[in-house]
Design an enzyme around this catalytic site. Sequence first.
Site, PDB file in Angstrom:
ATOM      1  N   ILE B  91      -3.817  -7.164  -1.382  1.00  0.00           N
ATOM      2  CA  ILE B  91      -2.988  -7.957  -0.450  1.00  0.00           C
ATOM      3  C   ILE B  91      -2.278  -7.097   0.580  1.00  0.00           C
ATOM      4  O   ILE B  91      -1.632  -7.608   1.484  1.00  0.00           O
ATOM      5  CB  ILE B  91      -1.952  -8.825  -1.202  1.00  0.00           C
ATOM      6  CG1 ILE B  91      -1.148  -7.962  -2.174  1.00  0.00           C
ATOM      7  CG2 ILE B  91      -2.632  -9.975  -1.910  1.00  0.00           C
ATOM      8  CD1 ILE B  91      -0.041  -8.734  -2.878  1.00  0.00           C
ATOM      9  N   GLY B  92      -2.391  -5.805   0.448  1.00  0.00           N
ATOM     10  CA  GLY B  92      -1.737  -4.984   1.462  1.00  0.00           C
ATOM     11  C   GLY B  92      -2.108  -3.539   1.285  1.00  0.00           C
ATOM     12  O   GLY B  92      -2.508  -3.100   0.223  1.00  0.00           O
ATOM     13  N   GLY B  94      -0.754   0.339   2.691  1.00  0.00           N
ATOM     14  CA  GLY B  94       0.169   1.114   3.518  1.00  0.00           C
ATOM     15  C   GLY B  94      -0.074   2.580   3.315  1.00  0.00           C
ATOM     16  O   GLY B  94      -1.043   2.978   2.669  1.00  0.00           O
ATOM     17  N   GLY B  95       0.769   3.368   3.906  1.00  0.00           N
ATOM     18  CA  GLY B  95       0.620   4.807   3.805  1.00  0.00           C
ATOM     19  C   GLY B  95       0.747   5.290   2.377  1.00  0.00           C
ATOM     20  O   GLY B  95       0.193   6.310   1.992  1.00  0.00           O
ATOM     21  N   VAL B  99      -1.717  -2.338  -2.348  1.00  0.00           N
ATOM     22  CA  VAL B  99      -1.062  -3.339  -3.189  1.00  0.00           C
ATOM     23  C   VAL B  99      -2.079  -4.421  -3.544  1.00  0.00           C
ATOM     24  O   VAL B  99      -2.817  -4.885  -2.677  1.00  0.00           O
ATOM     25  CB  VAL B  99       0.137  -3.975  -2.476  1.00  0.00           C
ATOM     26  CG1 VAL B  99       0.881  -4.905  -3.422  1.00  0.00           C
ATOM     27  CG2 VAL B  99       1.077  -2.898  -1.955  1.00  0.00           C
ATOM     28  N   LYS B 113       1.173  -1.984  -7.292  1.00  0.00           N
ATOM     29  CA  LYS B 113       1.024  -1.006  -6.227  1.00  0.00           C
ATOM     30  C   LYS B 113       0.401   0.245  -6.836  1.00  0.00           C
ATOM     31  O   LYS B 113       0.857   0.728  -7.870  1.00  0.00           O
ATOM     32  CB  LYS B 113       2.390  -0.681  -5.648  1.00  0.00           C
ATOM     33  CG  LYS B 113       2.325   0.191  -4.427  1.00  0.00           C
ATOM     34  CD  LYS B 113       3.620   0.063  -3.645  1.00  0.00           C
ATOM     35  CE  LYS B 113       3.354   0.288  -2.174  1.00  0.00           C
ATOM     36  NZ  LYS B 113       4.480  -0.165  -1.344  1.00  0.00           N
ATOM     37  N   ASP B 211      13.514   3.551   2.713  1.00  0.00           N
ATOM     38  CA  ASP B 211      12.547   3.017   3.672  1.00  0.00           C
ATOM     39  C   ASP B 211      12.823   1.551   3.957  1.00  0.00           C
ATOM     40  O   ASP B 211      11.926   0.730   3.977  1.00  0.00           O
ATOM     41  CB  ASP B 211      11.122   3.198   3.142  1.00  0.00           C
ATOM     42  CG  ASP B 211      10.080   2.971   4.247  1.00  0.00           C
ATOM     43  OD1 ASP B 211      10.442   3.154   5.438  1.00  0.00           O
ATOM     44  OD2 ASP B 211       8.947   2.600   3.927  1.00  0.00           O
TER      45      ASP B 211
END
Lengths: 193, 1260
Positions: B91-92, B94-95, B99, B113, B211
Amino acid sequence: MHGEATVLLGRLRAGEADAAEELFALLYQELRSVAGRIFGSRNANHTLQPTVLVHEAYLKMVGPARSAEDAAPHWEDRVHFCNAAARAMRQILINHARDQRALKRGGADRGARVTIAGVVLHDTAREVDAIDLHEAIEALQQLDARQARLCELRFFGGLNLPECANVLDVSQRTIEMDWRMAKGWLADRFGAE
Amino acid sequence: MDAARYQKIKRILLKAGEFRDAERAAYLEGACRDDDALRREVEELLAADTVRTGEIFDPHVVLSHEEAPTELPPLRAMPEECAGYRIEREIGRGGMGIVFAARAPDDTRVAIKVVEGHLARSPAYVDRFKREAEAGRKVNHKNVVRTMDVLEVEHEGRPLHLMVMEFVVGQSLRGLLQSMKTVPEGLLREVARQAAAGLAAIHAAGVVHRDLKPENILITDDEIIQIMDLGVAKLVDVSVALTNEGQFIGSLPYAPPEQCRGQPVTALSDLYSLGVVLYELAIGSNPFRKDNPAAALRAHLQTVPTPLAELPVDITPFFSSVLATLLEKSPAERFESAAQLADVLAAGETSGWWRRRRGARTPRRRRLRIRRDTKLYGREDDLARLGKLWLSARGGDGRVVWLGGEPGLGKTRLIDAFLHDHVELEDTHVLYGSFPPHGGHRGLVDALTARFPSAELAAVLEPFLGPMAGTAPALHAFLRGESPVPGIAALTGETLQAVFRQLLRGLANDRPLVWVVDDFHFASRSARRIVHTMARAAARARALLIITSRPGCEGDQGTVRGLEHGAEIVLERLSTEAMNALMRESLGNDHLLDELAGRIAHKSDGVPFFLLETIRGLEERGYLKRLPDGSATRAREIDDIEVPSAVRDLIAARLSGLSRDERALVDVAAVVGYEFDADWVAAVLERPLLGVLQDLAELERTWNVVRASGRGYRFDHHQFQETVYRDLAPALREEYHARLADAHRRRLGDAAPAGPDAVALAWHGLHGSRPQDVMDALQPAMETMVSRYAGERLITLADRALALGLDDAARVDVLLRQASGLEVLGRRDRQRQAVGRAVDLAGQLGEPGLLMRAHRAYGTYCWNVGHASQALDAFDRELKLARAHGDEPLELTAMMNRAVALGRVGRFPEAVEHYVEIYDRAHAMNDRGIEGKCVGNWAMALVAMGRFATALEVMETKRVDSGDVRSNAHVASCLGLIYWHIGRFREAQVQFDEQYESATSIGDRRSQGIALGNMGLVHRDLGELEQSLVALQRQIQLSREIGDLTGEANGHLNLGLVYRLLGDEDHVHSCIHRANEAGRVAQHHAVLGHSMLLEADLAADRNQFREALDRLAEARALFARVADESALAAADFVAGRVAIEHGELDAARTYFDRADQTSAAPGLELFRVRTRVFRSLLPDALWEDAAAELEEWSAQFGVCERAELLFTLFRASGKREFLDAAHRALMTAHKNAPPALRELMLTQPRVHRAIVEAVAAATK
């Protein structure tokens, strides 16, 4: 120190070569103490951004612009300043890296590796050893002095391309071609992935 | 590769860059010839990349303490299941890793994650990841996405680090922002509060998020804010993030300055990031989002985002300050912790943090300034007057001007215009200083330091100090706010006053001086004394001292009023015409003006500042647009025009900082009134008085909401009290009123309510809806209010009482008292209604006392609107009733009313008969009240009949001292008028002074106003025209304050008469205009008629005789309506005079005959004399009789009129002695005229000019 740097910049603009040397000496002291502080700490990994460091040194030595618009008149000064700073920065880092390497060779387990991250080579960011990078730039110096200076300004001085073009007194198109070539050459040297 | 080859490549590359496509290929073909390697190299470089604008290139140095991790190929695919979790889909990404949506063994939805990339290969990172993630698991807070598990599994021969999190359904703040563009403060505060609470929980677990960004903060579908990605986030180091450019860009705009510097981040760093997130939500963009990282870093280190309060977004000062604090560059300057932030946000404006912060800041005051690019409208008269005063001041005849007016009317604007139009700035010392609230000496200090911006003030100012040069060093220290040099005494008290006096003289000696003391009402007591001293010193200096002040500083006006060289300018609200002119200029579009004029004028109330604010508001809200030529055009349909918010904002801003307790205190105070005692506030709040007083002192010091005034307090501004009162919840308002009524009753104990106590009791009881508890206070309250001319309040109170159900008798009483309040205010329609209802009700009740009062009220109303005969009828009915009733005091009172009415229709002899009878009977029954009143009225009737000697005799022999201040004022007024009429002007002056003092001591402002008007008349006839102007202007202001339209109309009329003598025609016209306006509203026919007479005089002065006669005919018709014989005589006499000048001798004769007839009645002798004198100009007339009569009555004419009459005799007789006498009289007035108008006075009015010319001709 504030006033001193400003005077030196004025003289630099007036074309005095000595001024650049004096500015370099001044900067070297300043930047080294900051870098030393950052890397002096033992318990964590550290990063240090030449861009930020140089910028801070500039603020400290020349004085802050009061606002974003106000920064314009300092632009030229800043470029000259960063030029000197890039040299100082490179010197400091390489000295530091060599010290660390020496520590390691001497059997100390505390020696650390100094790398330069975020080096964009062939569209990918890479992390390269600082001493390797230094040596690469020195080698490039033999092929094209201007491109070597460009790399110095870019990696250690935090200048962008238009600013570099200004320092090196070439056109925007030339600087782009120089940069393209230098990057290609460095990528070859570090081996593209 | 050698350098030569490298350079060759470079040359070809550069050249090739100039060509495109086929041309480029052709060029390369030629340039590289057979060297394929070369060609490949160049082509590769050409193809390698295009250097994009804003290329992300930001190298950074990493110092790592461990060996570089072993290289592993990146993760290709996730296992379908690991450690019991079923992976569903990605679903995702990132750096940090990827996820996945997954299902736990119990089938609940989770998010997993996977930490990936080179991080996962570094043992040190992995260790820390585990440590932080474990810590994160301890965080169990509703505003934080829960970390459920931290796992390490083996997959494809390498370790995978998994973090299992709660699966949240919702939207990120990024999504929210994209859908809303900007987030309003209400929602934003709630987001901030919950996020702060979540952060506090995270920090409490020892974790720093590191973050925070809109993507990481979610609004769940249950409408809860949740922070996610903690633990992992800790590892998002700048160095790591940089290995992925996109990631870096995503986070950098939220990176705190310390992180940018490479310094360690702490919990306080999260606060900064949260601040950036909130700021971005508020304005819709992130000020730190830049084209390249260097610029972003620079901005974080250096640029302070503009405080929201200064941007065109609707954000409170509180929230703006919260964000500014979060965005502090130095962590120590931010909040102490996320927990504190959460508390502050929960408490809002009442938080201790905000109070301290507000307290620490000097309150920023928005100065109400008129935009300078508009012309000065409606102030032409005032400007001209300032100019005239300056003219005389510059000539060495120093002046002090009191410039008053409520905020927003343009006092400062007027001064600017004056300086611009009238003052030669190079050759003048212009000093300007404004007092800020609690201004100490600031206004004076600033004036000097601004004029002399030198570091060496002592040396600069010494030459101006004359004999006091020795004080220069001490003055320097005083102005600089330094402690004086040892050995020199600090300037204080009288020395300070003396120094400023000397400075003013010294400066004025050097060159003409304009010294402006702005906002004098804020000056400290010591500063006031200094200004008073300066005002006195200005008399013989080449100086104009201008003092501006708000209304309500009564005491201060004494500064000027008592001074011979003082003048007063009170700025009034602008007329509709001036407002329209201002609006026309501001809009530059007549069509728009037609559409908006009414609507805007209604909101702006004659205050130019409000007008311009309203227009500005329309522009800001996008209703109006400015075209390039500066004119306005309508951008969209204007549905509503908001009340200008500037003043309201000011008030709201000041109130918003109050704590709950303080607010309650202010609320109660507002219910008590504009002026209030702390006792009552304490009583209502049931708090110790001491505490309330401390709070009030604090409110005054910090918030400037109230000001100490004597032992009590008052609000800083009337609008303040009104705003607070209006904003109170009705139920609460009622409750406070009721409690106040209780408190007043307790204070009274068993005593009967009277005076102000009764007013307060009745007021609060009725507004607290407890009429039954305060019925005994109602009558004395209304009586007190009538006697103090508290008209508006009286009417409100009566309305309230009538609404609450009274018995009929009480109703009549209330209605009648209300009617008398309405009478004073000149609100005739409502007066008629009230009187009508009272008469009906009283008739039904058949109660003679009430019925008599009702008839009297009706008679008064009829008289007010000019129905003299009906008035008399009503008074007759009153008298009949009284007689039938057999109550002698009542009968005498009724007779008196009838007599007054008779007098007012010119039937003075009958009136006098009444008075004789009343006096005898009152004397016999020893009723000193009626006796005293009767003597006064009797004398006044005699005065009106011109029988001044008899009147004086009556006053001197029959006058009784009733011991009542009110009737003393009346007596003084009568005596004064008698003296005035018989030319004993100085004695008259003494009486009017006494009248004024008496009236002041009992707060009878109408009587004060009449006294001022009388003083103005005496000054005029003494030829002291300037003082006359001041007194009359003051009368007008007072009348206006108490809503007495008759007084106002009379004041304007008298002012007009004085200006006519001064030859200032423009002023006469504006006076007539204003008198007519007020007179029309009050339906005061006499005033209207007299102003018509004045217009006729004016027309005659300009030789427009026909028009003058027309005006006179109108005036006569008006006077006939009120059957005022003396006024009719005046109209006829003036008509005759005009006709003679016009050469219409027959017509003149007719007019004079009629005037003679009318003035044959005893008491109108003066008209007979006037008529005789002018009749002598007719060819067949004999001047000797007229001369004899004039000689006898001469002292009873004011100097200017005497001059005119004597000059007329000179014209009829040719006798030089009359001319000389006329000239002497004229010169008396001339000597005492305002210097600026003296020249005008001898050249402008026709008669004055004629006298001067005749004297010149005769001397030749």
